[in-house]
Each structure stands twice: as C-alpha cells, then as structure tokens.
Design a protein around this motif. Structure first.
Motif, mmCIF file in Angstrom:
data_model
loop_
_atom_site.group_PDB
_atom_site.id
_atom_site.type_symbol
_atom_site.label_atom_id
_atom_site.label_comp_id
_atom_site.label_asym_id
_atom_site.label_seq_id
_atom_site.Cartn_x
_atom_site.Cartn_y
_atom_site.Cartn_z
ATOM 1 N N TYR A 125 -2.959 -0.220 7.507
ATOM 2 C CA TYR A 125 -3.243 0.613 6.330
ATOM 3 C C TYR A 125 -4.623 1.411 6.654
ATOM 4 C CZ TYR A 125 0.858 -1.352 4.223
ATOM 5 O OH TYR A 125 1.908 -1.814 3.729
ATOM 6 N N ALA A 126 -4.386 2.631 6.456
ATOM 7 C CA ALA A 126 -5.756 3.419 6.506
ATOM 8 C C ALA A 126 -6.873 3.214 5.648
ATOM 9 C CB ALA A 126 -5.515 4.847 6.355
ATOM 10 N N SER A 127 -8.135 3.084 5.776
ATOM 11 C CA SER A 127 -9.035 2.660 4.688
ATOM 12 C C SER A 127 -10.460 3.008 5.169
ATOM 13 C CB SER A 127 -9.246 1.229 4.593
ATOM 14 O OG SER A 127 -10.427 0.679 4.140
ATOM 15 N N ASP A 128 -11.213 3.881 4.467
ATOM 16 C CA ASP A 128 -12.434 4.217 4.508
ATOM 17 C C ASP A 128 -13.594 3.237 4.225
ATOM 18 O OD1 ASP A 128 -11.794 6.626 5.358
ATOM 19 O OD2 ASP A 128 -11.978 7.820 3.599
ATOM 20 N N GLY B 105 -6.199 -12.106 9.578
ATOM 21 C CA GLY B 105 -5.298 -10.895 9.983
ATOM 22 C C GLY B 105 -5.867 -9.825 9.228
ATOM 23 N N PRO B 106 -5.603 -8.481 9.597
ATOM 24 C CA PRO B 106 -5.844 -7.342 8.710
ATOM 25 C C PRO B 106 -5.344 -7.251 7.488
ATOM 26 C CG PRO B 106 -4.517 -6.882 10.739
ATOM 27 C CD PRO B 106 -4.830 -8.184 10.775
ATOM 28 N N ASN B 107 -4.102 -7.899 7.318
ATOM 29 C CA ASN B 107 -3.516 -7.680 5.992
ATOM 30 C C ASN B 107 -3.495 -8.673 5.069
ATOM 31 O OD1 ASN B 107 -2.905 -4.937 6.757
ATOM 32 N ND2 ASN B 107 -0.629 -5.741 7.506
ATOM 33 N N PHE B 108 -4.540 -9.643 5.469
ATOM 34 C CA PHE B 108 -4.765 -10.563 4.416
ATOM 35 C C PHE B 108 -4.995 -10.079 3.109
ATOM 36 C CE2 PHE B 108 -7.473 -13.996 2.584
ATOM 37 C CZ PHE B 108 -6.859 -15.124 2.510
ATOM 38 N N PRO B 109 -4.593 -10.641 2.036
ATOM 39 C CA PRO B 109 -4.660 -9.750 0.701
ATOM 40 C C PRO B 109 -6.150 -9.748 -0.161
ATOM 41 C CG PRO B 109 -3.263 -12.071 0.525
ATOM 42 C CD PRO B 109 -3.705 -11.815 1.723
ATOM 43 N N VAL B 110 -6.900 -10.829 0.328
ATOM 44 C CA VAL B 110 -8.428 -10.474 -0.194
ATOM 45 C C VAL B 110 -9.324 -10.412 0.822
ATOM 46 C CG1 VAL B 110 -7.545 -12.186 -2.018
ATOM 47 C CG2 VAL B 110 -9.110 -13.065 -0.099
ATOM 48 N N GLN B 111 -10.756 -9.983 0.624
ATOM 49 C CA GLN B 111 -11.647 -9.824 1.605
ATOM 50 C C GLN B 111 -12.316 -11.035 1.877
ATOM 51 O OE1 GLN B 111 -14.194 -6.388 1.429
ATOM 52 N NE2 GLN B 111 -12.860 -5.285 -0.194
ATOM 53 N N MET C 144 7.078 -3.130 -1.029
ATOM 54 C CA MET C 144 6.330 -2.009 -1.029
ATOM 55 C C MET C 144 5.428 -2.009 0.361
ATOM 56 S SD MET C 144 4.197 0.307 -3.827
ATOM 57 C CE MET C 144 2.751 -0.855 -3.819
ATOM 58 N N LEU C 145 4.831 -3.080 0.443
ATOM 59 C CA LEU C 145 3.775 -3.285 1.705
ATOM 60 C C LEU C 145 4.238 -4.010 2.800
ATOM 61 C CD1 LEU C 145 0.827 -4.043 -0.840
ATOM 62 C CD2 LEU C 145 0.967 -1.994 0.519
ATOM 63 N N SER D 20 -10.310 -9.458 -10.533
ATOM 64 C CA SER D 20 -10.429 -10.205 -9.229
ATOM 65 C C SER D 20 -11.571 -9.831 -8.486
ATOM 66 C CB SER D 20 -9.121 -10.465 -8.672
ATOM 67 O OG SER D 20 -8.540 -9.009 -8.041
#
Lengths: 261, 205
Positions: A8-11, A202-208, A1-2, A132
């Motif tokens: 990915y757009a994000s505010d 990288g921008p799509n790493f799954p955690v902050q 899906m991803l 999480s």
C-alpha cells in the motif's frame, strides 16, 4: 477490501522518538538502581529535542505512584503548552480515570505496560473512548534460554503469564494504535535493535511498531527501519550527548530513508 | 512570550474564536493561536461570540456524526453557513475539516455542512488510523514540501479546491481552500514550527 499481499502506498515517514524518564516532575537518570540523578527540566529538554528534529517525545514517569501523579499531570500541562509536536506519557497508569486526567492535562497519547497485561480491558476502554491513535502498548519481550520469546512487566522485572504471540494478537484486537516493542535481550547491550523480531511483523501488520532498546549508533536506526519499524525510540545515546536527533536524521537521509527534516 | 502577545494587544486586529465542540483537547490549538499573537476566545455556543471576532476556528476529533451532532446541538449550523456565506473566515481542522463536506462513509446518515461538495472516505491502508508525519504535496508556498502531523482514518478525496495532497493507501485532500474557507486534515498545532507558522499565516491573511 484489503489485500494482505499488496503493497500500500504511503507518504508516512519513519519517526524518531527520544524517551525521557521523569520522576516528581524532573527528568532523571538511574544509577545502578540506587540513586536518581537529576537531568533537568522536562519542558526544556523536550524543547531541545524538538529543535533537534524529534518527531514525537515519550515521557515515562518512573515514580508515578509516589505523589498520586500530580507532578506528572503538572508536567504534562507544561509540556502541552510549550511543545508543538505530539507527545506520549506513561508510567503508573492503572485506570481509565488516570487516562482521563492525562488527556485532560494535554497528553496526545498514553503508554501502558504492566496495567495492560494485568487488565487488558483497559486497552479496549481507552481505544473506545479516545480512539486507537491515543494508546500505545509497551511490550517488553525477552528471549529465554531456549530462544523462546516471553513477555515481562514491572519495568522488565516480572515474567508475565501470557504467551508472546497471543499477547501481540490481543493488543491489536483490543484496539491499540501502536506497539512499543522493547527487546530486553538487546536493551543496553549496544548491539542494535532486534531486527529479526521487527521484520516478523511485516508491512501490512495492522498497528504501527516502534522499535526500542539497543540503539548504539546511527546504523542501528537504519537497520530497524529497513526491518520495518514505523518509528524508533531511543534514550541513552541522545541523553549522553553521543548523537543529536539531527545527526541521526542526517545519517538516515544519507541512506535514502525519507525523514522529516 | 513577547510584549506584543499580551492580552488585549492583538496581531493586526485579528481575533480568533475557537469553537469548543467538546471533541478533543483544545490546549495545543489555544497555545498555537495565543503564541502567534492573536486575541482569542473559546466559545461553546454562538451567543458567546464576541462582536470583534473575525476568524472562526473549528477543531474536531472523534467520529464524524459526533462532531456534526455537536454543531447542531450547540446551534452552530446556521451561524457557520451564514458566516461563510458572508465571506468571513472559517478554518476547520481534522474532523472539523471533514464536516465542511457533504457526508462521510464513517456515518453515512450524518449531514455535513456541505460548504464543499464531496464525501469523506475511509483510507484504504492496513494500518489504521494514519498516525504520523507526511510531506505535503502542495503548490502553496505556505505548505510546499512541508511535513505535517496526521491522525485520521478518513479523509476527503481530491477536488478542485484541494490545496495540499497526501497519499495513504489512497490519495486524499490534506488541505482545502475555497475563498475564505480553509480546512486542514492534519494538525497544524502539532506540526512543529511549520504548523505554528501556518496557523499564523492563515489567520492573518
């Protein structure tokens, strides 16, 4: 899906997080590893940072074991009833029962370091029970003479028997919501955050990823965010009064970074 | 605290009941309601509701199915539907807003309150859950261009009743209002001075 190559757009905006060291319910500052200097009341100092525009506060209890956490729990309750922004608490958390007590007292998140390395299952336990978003794993990383990255525990004093990348992967797999990344080879050097390491996620790493260690001035915050940090944590330059949170935010806004103001 | 906030002297005759669904810590929301000067009670079951309550506040954290199950187990479903049906004020926060809709992708078999039409959906963004601050896109003066604190992996899609929008992978409904029914996907109680003022404004209105 991803799609990993997609943007990915994000505010969501980068957060600024002052960190307070506490001992027996007071904010403290260490002096040459010997005595501790009393810096004031945690609630008052946290409220001061909230008014300056802090997006979140982290409290690290550096004497957690001394009184079985009671002073830290009392502090958490006081903070929760006086602050209107989120806060995390860490230091001396070893078991899920410790975690239960901190959440019951009103903490939004807990921060683990040594306990996570010694008992990684605790990360999964907390993530399953509270979600999480409630768990931050502090990763203290240092570069050895060969330039390889190594993980440390016990406030940076002990080399852990775990490889850097394997540990990052495990922290993510076990459901941590955020990684608080302290580059020990930068910490206290005033040479900025380790932006090369930050950009490796990288921008799509799954955690902050929260950048920590090394902030000397406002440009370091700009560089860390440009390198991909989702949040930046700092202590010394705020506590010493060199910059207010608001001044750092003004500088970020001048550099066209979206910030809560 | 100022004198007008002392117990028994409520702000403009408003009394807020916070519904305790055993779904997250209520300390911050209790503090927010009390410091705003409202009279307040925390209730687990509908029969504990004081006669003079005029605002129901329903915070919720965790899974959609858990919150819906708590609503049913504790006997809130009919009470809430009747309450809203009579035009009385209900405010849902976080998953407490999501359960106002018909269902959720998180737990497709769980039945929401269906006070609003639509299905709550997973946000398509690699960093999940969404944790942090985002600026609200809202036409409401009480929320316009304000920063709010979010903690969620799921959210309701845009609709006619949406009063604030935010993008995280997808555009979603950050706040909703249908007459006296309010929902906030973000946490007003954790959104600084703006959030505290919003709680006061919405409870008082």
């Amino acid at each position: 899906m991803l799609d990993n190559n997609k943007t990915y757009a994000s505010d969501l905006i980068p957060r600024l997080i002052p960190c307070l060291d506490v001992a027996l319910g007071r904010v403290v500052k260490g002096v040459n590893f010997k005595g501790l200097v009393d810096m004031g009341d945690p609630v008052e100092l946290a409220q001061k940072y909230e008014q300056q525009g802090a997006d979140e506060i982290v409290f690290l209890d550096i004497k957690a074991s001394v009184d079985n956490q009671q002073s830290a729990l009392d502090m958490v309750y006081q903070v929760a009833t006086h602050l209107s922004i989120p806060f995390a608490v860490g230091g001396g958390i070893k078991t899920i029962e410790d975690v239960d007590r901190f959440f019951h007292a009103g903490a939004d998140k807990v921060t683990l370091n040594t306990a996570a390395v010694q008992n990684p299952a605790l990360i999964s336990q907390i993530s399953t029970k509270y979600g999480s978003q409630s768990i931050v794993v502090a990763v203290d990383v240092n570069k050895n003479e060969q330039g390889e990255l190594a993980i440390y525990t016990h406030g940076g004093s002990q080399l852990a028997d775990v490889a850097y990348q394997a540990w990052i992967d495990e922290v993510v797999d076990r459901g941590a919501g955020e990684i608080l990344l302290t580059a020990m080879h930068k910490d206290g050097t005033g040479s900025g955050f380790d932006c090369e390491l930050l950009s490796s996620f990288g921008p799509n790493f799954p955690v902050q990823v929260i950048a920590s260690g090394g902030a000397k001035g406002p440009q370091d915050f700009v560089d860390a965010i440009a390198a991909g940090a989702d949040a930046v944590l700092a202590a010394g330059l705020f506590h010493r009064g060199e910059y207010t949170v608001g001044e750092i935010k003004d500088y970020l806004i001048q550099n066209n970074i979206r910030i809560r103001k | 605290m100022s004198q007008e906030n002392s117990p028994g002297v409520n702000r403009l005759g408003v009394k807020v009941a916070i519904i305790d669904l055993d779904s997250g810590n209520l300390l911050s929301i209790q503090t927010a309601v009390q410091t705003a000067g409202f009279d307040m009670q925390v209730v687990q079951k509908p029969d504990q509701l004081d006669q003079d309550v005029n605002v129901l506040l329903m915070p919720g954290q965790g899974r959609f199915a858990f919150v819906v199950d708590q609503i049913d187990t504790l006997g809130w479903r009919k009470v809430i539907l009747d309450w809203v049906g009579a035009g009385r004020k209900l405010i849902g926060i976080c998953v407490g807003m999501q359960v106002l809709f018909e269902s959720s992708d998180e737990d497709p078999d769980a039945k929401g309150l269906a006070l609003l039409s639509g299905k709550v959906q997973r946000l398509r963004h690699p960093k999940a859950p969404m944790v942090g601050w985002a600026k609200l896109n809202s036409y409401k003066l009480s929320m316009q261009d304000q920063f709010a604190y979010f903690v969620n992996s799921y959210a309701a899609p845009d609709s006619d009743y949406c009063t604030a929008k935010v993008v995280y992978g997808d555009l979603f409904c950050a706040a909703v209002q249908k007459n006296n029914l309010y929902g906030f996907q973000f946490h007003p109680e954790k959104s600084g001075a703006f959030g505290r003022a919003l709680i006061a404004h919405v409870c008082e209105q």
